[in-house]
Design an enzyme around this catalytic site. Structure first.
Site, PDB file in Angstrom:
ATOM      1  CB  VAL A 255      -1.193   0.197   1.560  1.00 26.43           C
ATOM      2  CG1 VAL A 255      -2.142   1.237   1.511  1.00 26.43           C
ATOM      3  CG2 VAL A 255      -1.933  -1.217   1.141  1.00 26.43           C
TER       4      VAL A 255
ATOM      5  CB  THR B 239      -3.251  -3.829  10.235  1.00 23.72           C
ATOM      6  OG1 THR B 239      -3.902  -3.795   9.188  1.00 23.72           O
ATOM      7  CG2 THR B 239      -2.390  -2.200  10.461  1.00 23.72           C
TER       8      THR B 239
ATOM      9  CD  GLU C 269      -5.511  -0.207   1.009  1.00 27.37           C
ATOM     10  OE1 GLU C 269      -5.596  -0.269  -0.100  1.00 27.37           O
ATOM     11  OE2 GLU C 269      -5.250  -1.493   1.837  1.00 27.37           O
TER      12      GLU C 269
ATOM     13  CD  GLU D 136      -2.178  -8.098  -3.317  1.00 24.29           C
ATOM     14  OE1 GLU D 136      -1.162  -8.789  -3.586  1.00 24.29           O
ATOM     15  OE2 GLU D 136      -2.485  -7.947  -1.728  1.00 24.29           O
TER      16      GLU D 136
ATOM     17  CB  CYS E 261      -8.092  -7.031   1.859  1.00 24.87           C
ATOM     18  SG  CYS E 261      -6.528  -5.731   1.689  1.00 24.87           S
TER      19      CYS E 261
ATOM     20  CE  LYS F 188      -5.897  -9.296  -7.401  1.00 20.79           C
ATOM     21  NZ  LYS F 188      -6.972  -7.663  -6.885  1.00 20.79           N
TER      22      LYS F 188
HETATM   23  C1  UDX Z   1      -9.044  -6.572  -1.894  1.00 21.26           C
HETATM   24  C2  UDX Z   1     -10.618  -5.402  -2.469  1.00 21.26           C
HETATM   25  O1  UDX Z   1     -11.645  -5.045  -3.866  1.00 21.26           O
HETATM   26  C3  UDX Z   1      -9.717  -3.387  -2.392  1.00 21.26           C
HETATM   27  O2  UDX Z   1     -10.777  -2.900  -2.440  1.00 21.26           O
HETATM   28  C4  UDX Z   1      -8.988  -3.403  -1.173  1.00 21.26           C
HETATM   29  O3  UDX Z   1      -8.375  -2.540  -0.230  1.00 21.26           O
HETATM   30  C5  UDX Z   1      -8.457  -4.878  -0.835  1.00 21.26           C
HETATM   31  O4  UDX Z   1      -8.744  -6.189  -1.042  1.00 21.26           O
HETATM   32  P1  UDX Z   1      -7.065  -7.824  -3.531  1.00 21.26           P
HETATM   33  O5  UDX Z   1      -7.530  -8.654  -1.912  1.00 21.26           O
HETATM   34  O6  UDX Z   1      -6.373  -7.127  -3.907  1.00 21.26           O
HETATM   35  O7  UDX Z   1      -8.312  -6.235  -3.171  1.00 21.26           O
HETATM   36  O8  UDX Z   1      -8.021  -8.800  -4.891  1.00 21.26           O
HETATM   37  P2  UDX Z   1     -10.127  -8.869  -5.281  1.00 21.26           P
HETATM   38  O9  UDX Z   1      -9.819  -8.322  -6.601  1.00 21.26           O
HETATM   39  O10 UDX Z   1     -10.914  -8.192  -4.127  1.00 21.26           O
HETATM   40  O11 UDX Z   1     -10.237 -10.107  -5.222  1.00 21.26           O
HETATM   41  C6  UDX Z   1     -10.571 -10.584  -3.562  1.00 21.26           C
HETATM   42  C7  UDX Z   1     -10.235 -12.395  -3.769  1.00 21.26           C
HETATM   43  O12 UDX Z   1     -12.400 -12.372  -3.535  1.00 21.26           O
HETATM   44  C8  UDX Z   1      -9.481 -12.727  -4.260  1.00 21.26           C
HETATM   45  O13 UDX Z   1      -8.851 -14.280  -3.880  1.00 21.26           O
HETATM   46  C9  UDX Z   1     -10.670 -13.541  -6.241  1.00 21.26           C
HETATM   47  O14 UDX Z   1     -10.460 -14.395  -6.200  1.00 21.26           O
HETATM   48  C10 UDX Z   1     -12.277 -13.492  -5.451  1.00 21.26           C
HETATM   49  N1  UDX Z   1     -13.014 -13.043  -6.251  1.00 21.26           N
HETATM   50  C11 UDX Z   1     -13.466 -11.413  -6.818  1.00 21.26           C
HETATM   51  C12 UDX Z   1     -12.932 -13.649  -6.889  1.00 21.26           C
HETATM   52  O15 UDX Z   1     -13.539 -15.342  -6.115  1.00 21.26           O
HETATM   53  N2  UDX Z   1     -14.781 -13.399  -7.042  1.00 21.26           N
HETATM   54  C13 UDX Z   1     -14.755 -12.506  -7.888  1.00 21.26           C
HETATM   55  O16 UDX Z   1     -15.670 -12.299  -8.261  1.00 21.26           O
HETATM   56  C14 UDX Z   1     -14.342 -11.354  -7.482  1.00 21.26           C
END
Ligand code: UDX
Length: 450
Positions: free
Chosen positions: A11, A86, A151, A155, A263, A324
């Site tokens: 971040v 955190t 934030e 990612e 997150c 992801k």
């Molecule tokens: C997330 C939040 O989107 C972001 O706003 C926050 O600040 C940090 O956490 P991130 O963890 O980078 O971001 O990934 P994100 O794209 O949100 O996906 C989170 C998880 O959900 C991944 O494991 C992804 O594979 C899963 N996911 C997401 C699904 O399985 N299906 C979906 O439709 C969307």
């Protein structure tokens, strides 16, 4: 405007770099001298598309610098951002605030002139006031305000999320602090980004509420997918039918192996813990945490079922290990549950991930690490896609069927279409859709693509 970013992790580094791109002077601070030395040499410790170029341009212009010297960096700054980790505290799920509090204590005596101390780290409600108390105690004469500015970076698309956010949330309680934060985010006014001014507590809770809601949305569609498999419905169509309702929206309704990352897992746990502590249980969030844990376990069982009920003595090719695509982050990745489950059931795992293998090697044992997707498939009894990297979306299916001992594919991200897989000669299992058997006469197909 001079900005000090305390913490040059994911971040801090993305935020600091993007703010230097806005034209501000930014110094990214970290205690990890090796990390700072590497950054000074232009080496980026994480994989994030576009970040390396942005760091290079802004470092060359002199607007972005790196330092281990917190006191000097803070003394020169108009705004000091706290962007330290955190993590979940072991045992109770609460966010571990020790890094945030340590940063507050250390920066307090270094403050010079009016400074806004901005909390970027995801912290439980009440932390902003705690931080203010710590600074006041350590430096009674300091002229400062504490602001919460959560934030919302994903990612893999963090730069774009920073430059074109849906909104900016600022918890500030004096006009001076509000004015300074408006200046920080003025470049976004060009895109007409809504900037919400609220109290500290509201900003802190907004972050948890948003993440927990998205995690619940993903978990909801995952449970619908499991039901689809039993009743013979198609989860993609169900999700589309739901998502076209403007009140629901189509995003975050893609069924998969369960959410992971830095997150959602820790923030859902922390919100549940805050609810318990406040005597206002977050029962939906608690259910989300449990359902998501079970989901990852169920994925191992699903793969074993697709392999005829046993993987004893079999070799499984696994494509994708990160939580992801477009990241090298392995935190809470479904693969960390699935791969050991397959191994415990007697399978040998051959795995490939475009960016995650460095980290995965530290976390997964007895895996045969492969050079690419086809290397992983060579001689395997089944192929499993865990992460939807673009590189896996158009595999050479003829080559795949030749390399695999049996044409079994388990696609935990629904990146292929069942019909095409049947036509290409696969026994194909996906998420929330009927399994398909190979068509009588396989036809030559080079790519799938749902
Ligand atoms: C997330 C939040 O989107 C972001 O706003 C926050 O600040 C940090 O956490 P991130 O963890 O980078 O971001 O990934 P994100 O794209 O949100 O996906 C989170 C998880 O959900 C991944 O494991 C992804 O594979 C899963 N996911 C997401 C699904 O399985 N299906 C979906 O439709 C969307």
């Amino acid at each position: 405007m001079r900005i000090a970013m305390i913490g040059s992790g994911y971040v801090g580094l993305v935020t600091g770099t993007c703010m230097s791109e806005f034209g501000f002077d930014v110094v990214c601070v970290d205690k990890d001298a090796a990390k700072i030395a590497a950054l000074k040499d232009g080496e980026i410790p994480i994989f994030e598309p576009g970040l390396a170029d942005l760091v290079q341009t802004n470092a060359e212009s002199g607007r972005l610098t790196f330092s281990t010297d917190l006191a000097t960096s803070v003394a020169d700054a108009d705004a000091v951002f706290i962007a330290v980790g955190t993590p979940s505290r072991h045992g109770d799920g609460f966010a571990d605030l020790s890094y945030v509090y340590a940063a507050a204590e250390e920066l307090a005596p270094a403050l010079r002139g009016y400074t806004v101390v901005v909390d970027k780290s995801t912290v439980p409600v009440g932390t902003g006031r705690e931080v203010a108390g710590i600074i006041r105690k350590a430096a009674p004469n300091a002229d400062f305000d504490v602001v919460s500015n959560p934030e919302f970076l994903r990612e893999g698309s963090a730069i774009n999320d920073f430059m074109r956010p849906d909104r900016v949330v600022v918890g500030a309680e004096t006009e001076r602090a509000e004015g300074l934060m408006e200046e920080v985010y003025r470049p976004l006014f060009l895109h007409e980004t809504p900037i919400m001014m609220t109290t500290l507590e509201t900003a802190e809770l907004t972050k948890y509420a948003a993440n927990a809601f998205l995690a619940a949305k993903v978990t909801f569609i995952n449970e619908i997918a499991a039901l689809c498999e039993i009743v013979g419905a198609d989860v993609q169509d169900v999700a589309r039918g739901m998502g076209l309702d403007g009140r629901i929206g189509a995003k975050f309704l893609h069924a998969g192996p369960g959410f992971g990352g830095s997150c959602f897992p820790k923030d859902t746990l922390a919100l549940a813990a805050q609810g318990q502590k406040a005597g206002s249980p977050m029962s939906i969030v608690e259910a989300v945490v449990q359902a998501n844990d079970s989901r990852k376990v169920a994925m191992g069982e699903k793969i074993i079922a697709a392999c005829g009920g046993s993987v004893e003595g079999k070799t499984i090719a696994v494509l994708g290990l990160t939580f992801k695509p477009n990241t090298d982050d392995m935190r809470a990745a479904p693969s960390l549950v699935i791969v050991p489950a397959l191994q415990a059931a007697g399978a040998t795992v051959r795995a490939y991930d475009p960016e995650g293998m460095g980290e995965a090697k530290e976390l997964l044992a007895h895996v045969t690490w492969c050079d690419d997707a086809y290397d992983a498939m060579d001689g395997a009894d089944a192929l499993v896609i865990i992460t939807e990297w673009n590189a896996f979306r158009s595999l050479d299916l003829d080559r795949a069927t030749q390399l695999l001992k049996s044409p079994i594919m388990v696609d935990l991200r629904n990146i292929y279409s069942p019909e095409e897989m049947a036509a290409a000669g696969f026994e194909y299992t996906s998420i929330g859709r009927p399994d398909t058997k190979p068509a009588a006469q396989p036809r030559s197909v080079t790519s799938g693509g749902a």
